[in-house]
Write an enzyme that holds these catalytic residues in place. Sequence first.
Site, PDB file in Angstrom:
ATOM      1  N   ASP A  17      22.760  -2.752  -4.684  1.00  0.00           N
ATOM      2  CA  ASP A  17      22.042  -1.556  -4.255  1.00  0.00           C
ATOM      3  C   ASP A  17      22.959  -0.359  -4.395  1.00  0.00           C
ATOM      4  O   ASP A  17      23.906  -0.206  -3.655  1.00  0.00           O
ATOM      5  CB  ASP A  17      21.592  -1.723  -2.809  1.00  0.00           C
ATOM      6  N   ALA A  18      22.672   0.491  -5.356  1.00  0.00           N
ATOM      7  CA  ALA A  18      23.529   1.648  -5.603  1.00  0.00           C
ATOM      8  C   ALA A  18      23.137   2.841  -4.747  1.00  0.00           C
ATOM      9  O   ALA A  18      23.978   3.655  -4.400  1.00  0.00           O
ATOM     10  CB  ALA A  18      23.467   2.039  -7.076  1.00  0.00           C
TER      11      ALA A  18
END
Length: 81
Positions: A17-18
């Site tokens: 998850d950026a």
Amino acid sequence: MTTTSPSFDDVRVIVFDAYGTLFDMQTMTDRLRSALGERAEAVVNLWRRKQLDYSWLRTLAGRVTDFWTVTGQALDHVLEH
């Protein structure tokens, strides 16, 4: 105690998850503040939300596209409003 390194031979996909983790959204808000004033935070928040919405909807529809396309289209939407 003997330890072994994990084997990644069977790994087919790695996901992370950026959003909000790798991207510093506060810096973006700060940079836009000089041009947008009080609206900077709302613009960044809506942009981020549209990025996620577009990504999720495309995934559900089986029409996945690259990050930069989604990001650009989300920004276009925000700037129109």
